[in-house]
Design a protein around this motif. Structure first.
Motif, short mmCIF file in Angstrom:
data_model
loop_
_atom_site.label_atom_id
_atom_site.label_comp_id
_atom_site.label_asym_id
_atom_site.label_seq_id
_atom_site.Cartn_x
_atom_site.Cartn_y
_atom_site.Cartn_z
N MET A 306 -37.32 10.64 30.06
CA MET A 306 -37.98 11.38 28.86
C MET A 306 -38.45 12.59 29.16
O MET A 306 -38.39 13.53 28.17
CB MET A 306 -39.29 10.31 28.68
N GLU A 325 -42.07 17.75 39.33
CA GLU A 325 -41.71 16.54 40.08
C GLU A 325 -42.50 16.30 41.50
O GLU A 325 -43.02 17.51 42.16
CB GLU A 325 -40.32 16.44 40.25
N GLU A 384 -44.25 4.27 34.18
CA GLU A 384 -45.23 3.43 33.56
C GLU A 384 -46.00 2.67 34.31
O GLU A 384 -46.00 1.45 34.06
CB GLU A 384 -44.54 2.72 32.30
N LYS A 389 -50.46 6.94 36.53
CA LYS A 389 -50.95 7.87 35.64
C LYS A 389 -52.25 8.39 36.06
O LYS A 389 -52.66 9.50 35.84
CB LYS A 389 -51.06 7.21 34.37
N ASN A 409 -47.20 10.39 27.54
CA ASN A 409 -45.94 9.75 26.86
C ASN A 409 -45.79 8.19 27.00
O ASN A 409 -44.82 7.84 26.89
CB ASN A 409 -44.41 10.53 27.21
#
Ligand code: NAI
Length: 698
Positions: A306, A325, A384, A389, A409
């Protein structure tokens, strides 16, 4: 605001003036018509010039009037064109910038036309499921030749004026005027002031050396291309009428065809989609003049599937991006994928080499948060997992400059929780892109409980800049699109349990018009994604029952195309779905274990259950305030989930079927012992609208 009148010596100049594109609304038409009368009555005037103020000659009908009685109120467009046709003094149209639809038809009612170079000329009615309705199909072939005119009418795309001026024998433009258009037009008008008889487009002939063969060929080509839309074939018929019938008869044919198309569900769906797209950017409690924050520099965290696609959108729009990254290898991989995508476009001739280089020059990479600290906005696309996060957002809160927009996202996690990891939840928002993010049109903009209005307005404007259809969703599991698709997938599973094969389900819904059925889709996206969600669901929502066939499939390692096998088999390197005997056997075994006797299920039932599951969940989404209007849900499905455009989206489709009938179908589905009766209770909003004979979309 409407049209202005001005004398330039002995030439009257009538200027359409109805921003933004001089739409031919009622007031504009009335004032324009009065201007023509005035010029004809004034003995000092020898000729008329008609033009448009600002950024257009005219974009055509005023979309605010679409479908309302005002659109037909006299003087309507046809009457206005007749008035020009009947003028006793020469009328010159001076077209520039945008000359489309009714605007082009108006100019074709003039005796002469001069154009600025670069004018976009089009009859785009076909894009709304219509044919031109004010003489376009009869007059354009008379000035451009049958083939060029038909191409333009069937495609609806703009063509540049200087290109049309090159068409051999064309009579569309008498002159291309470099420099001051109005001055040139007035001089031209003066030069033809004494010419009689006045040349009228209607008096020309549209001819073709071999009309029967040509129109048959055109009809076959168009039918193959347009499949489910009736309008393109009608464009061919109407242009054929311009060749084979007298002008007035051709006009009657055009009018009747236009009015008949207006009532078709396909036309209604296209018009709905057109307005829904515009409506999506309007948010009830966020005024349109809300100031937006400047986004000149972007950070993207995570250079995976993504992150890379998201980055490309911004590079394409000329906005510099720094990707961050954890490891250099991940950055290198991400950059290489972006390069590969661009190079494929260059190879196909879709992107110029220097544009590719320009875009790559806007891309930089970093392993250190200081490298993105001065970005105006950052989009996170890491794994995810809430823990990951959390770390990212706590760091962003520390390093990012004040006022920077912090976007996630995430596709399934609670955005409000993510916002709570920062001391600036007002700056946090969700930007849910769809895969592949550089291709898919849809962007769900997730509005957290504390997201500031200007942040929302900024991201919506940014969505437009990167050419996405941005739709606002509130925070809930799956947001608008995936929350609905979960119900659709559940139904697909139940259908297998009750007697269908994956192929039968896919075929039925693909025949309905979906780009891809649920099982081919699962194989493309990866069946393991749904598997992970179902596992999570088991602990979160025990009330949600699923068919376990999909779990059995994943236990066999059949994740889809990426593992070479899923609901279907795949030959190495190919994407064609081949029915799998092993999967059918697996489904049968599971069915036996459930003690279900298989039955033959009709395509109608398959489509009804799949589509109405979207509708019922969509109604609940509206009730919950997750979507602010039904047309937003339709946009999500049209642009992100391959719902057939000519059906206008699930909510529009339900409206077309009649909500009473939708509720009746749900009652039948609820009576099926193998389905989920509780789910099929019509959402209170749906029940209420059905009882009141109303619709989701106004
Ligand atoms: P991916 O696994 O392809 O990429 C994630 C990248 O993030 C990896 O390159 C990884 O090295 C990097 N990363 C992980 N932790 C990091 C950290 N702490 N700091 C910096 N980089 C880190 O995953 P994908 O598919 O791109 O998904 C990313 C996000 O987008 C997820 O939240 C996912 O739910 C969401 N999403 C995915 C869609 C899809 O179809 N793949 C569609 C819509 C949303």
């Amino acid at each position: 605001m409407g049209a202005s009148y001005q004398l330039r010596g002995d030439v009257a100049v009538i200027t359409l003036d109805n921003p933004p594109v001089n739409g031919l609304g009622f007031d504009t038409r009335r004032e324009f018509s009065a201007g023509v009368d005035r010029a004809l009555a004034d003995p000092a005037v020898v000729a008329l010039v008609v033009t448009g103020a600002g950024k257009a000659f005219s974009g055509g009908a005023d979309i605010k009037e679409f479908g309302s009685p005002k659109a037909l109120a006299e003087p309507n467009l046809l009457s206005l064109i007749r008035q020009l046709d009947d003028s006793t003094k020469p009328v010159v149209a001076a077209v520039h910038s945008v000359c489309m639809g009714g605007g082009l038809e108006l100019s074709l009612g003039c005796h002469y036309r001069v154009a600025a170079p670069g004018t976009n000329v089009a009859l785009p009615e076909v894009k709304l499921g219509l044919i031109p309705g004010a003489g376009g199909t009869q007059r354009l072939p008379r000035v451009l030749g049958v083939e060029t005119a038909l191409n333009m009418i069937v495609k609806g795309d703009p063509v540049k004026s200087e290109q049309l001026a090159q068409v051999p024998g064309q009579k569309l433009f008498d002159r291309i005027i470099e420099g001051d258009l109005l001055e040139g037009a007035v001089a031209f008008a003066r030069s033809v002031a004494a010419q009689r008889p006045l040349p009228r487009v209607r008096d020309l002939k549209a001819t073709h050396p071999n009309p029967d063969a040509y129109f048959e060929f055109a009809r076959n080509t168009v039918k193959a291309m347009a499949k489910n839309f009736p309008a393109p074939a009608k464009c061919v018929d109407a242009v054929e009428a311009s060749v084979k019938r007298r002008f007035d008869d051709g006009m009657v044919y055009e009018r009747e065809t236009f009015l008949a198309l207006m009532l078709t569900p396909e036309c209604k769906a296209l018009r709905h989609a057109f307005f829904a797209e515009r409506a999506a950017s309007k948010i009830p409690d966020v005024p349109e003049d809300t100031p937006v924050r400047k986004i000149a520099k972007l950070g993207v965290i995570g250079a995976g599937t993504m992150g890379g696609g998201i980055t490309m959108n911004f590079l394409n729009a000329g906005i510099p991006v720094t990707m961050l990254e954890m490891k250099q290898e991940a950055l290198d991989r991400g950059v290489a994928t972006i390069r590969k995508n661009y190079e494929a476009q260059v190879k196909k001739g879709k992107l110029k080499q220097e544009k590719y280089e320009e875009r790559m020059a806007l891309l930089s990479t970093t392993l250190d948060y200081n490298g993105i600290a001065d970005a105006d906005m950052v989009i996170e696309a890491v794994f995810e997992e809430m823990g990951v996060k959390e770390k990212v957002f706590r760091t962003l809160d520390e390093v990012m400059k004040p006022g920077a927009i912090l976007a996630s996202n995430t596709s399934t996690l609670d955005l409000d929780k993510i916002a709570s990891f920062t001391k600036r939840p007002q700056d946090v928002i969700g930007t849910h892109f769809f895969s592949p993010a550089n291709v898919m049109k849809l962007l769900e903009v997730v509005r957290g409980a504390k997201t500031a209005k200007d942040v929302l307005a900024t991201v919506m404007a940014l969505g437009k800049k990167i050419k996405k259809t941005a739709v606002v969703s509130g925070v809930c599991d799956g947001f608008i699109g995936n929350r609905m698709i979960e119900q659709y997938s559940r139904q697909a599973g139940f259908l297998l349990d009750e007697g269908c094969t994956p192929q039968q389900v896919d075929k039925a819904i693909e025949k309905f018009g979906f780009a891809m059925g649920p099982f081919r889709m699962g194989d493309l996206a990866g069946n393991d994604i749904g598997w992970a969600i179902r596992k999570r669901r088991k602990s979160e929502r025990a009330d949600m029952r699923y068919s376990e066939t999909a779990d059995r499939l994943c236990e066999l390692g059949r994740f889809g195309q990426k593992t070479g096998a899923g609901w279907y088999d795949y030959a190495a390197g190919k994407r064609d779905a081949i029915p799998s005997a092993l999967v059918v056997e697996m489904i049968e075994k599971h069915r036996e274990a459930l003690g279900i006797a298989p039955r033959k299920i009709s395509d109608e039932e398959i489509v009804g259950r799949l589509v109405y599951s979207l509708v019922n969940e969509g109604a609940r989404i509206l009730e919950d305030g997750i979507a602010s209007k039904a047309s937003d849900i339709d946009m999500v499905y049209l642009t992100g989930y391959g719902f057939p455009l000519w059906r206008g989206g699930p909510m529009c489709y339900a409206d077309t079927q009649g909500l009473f009938n939708v509720v009746q179908a749900m009652k039948r589905f609820a009576a099926n012992p193998h389905d989920d009766a509780a789910f099929w209770q019509p959402a209170p909003l749906l029940a209420k609208l059905a009882a009141e004979s109303k619709t989701f979309n106004p």
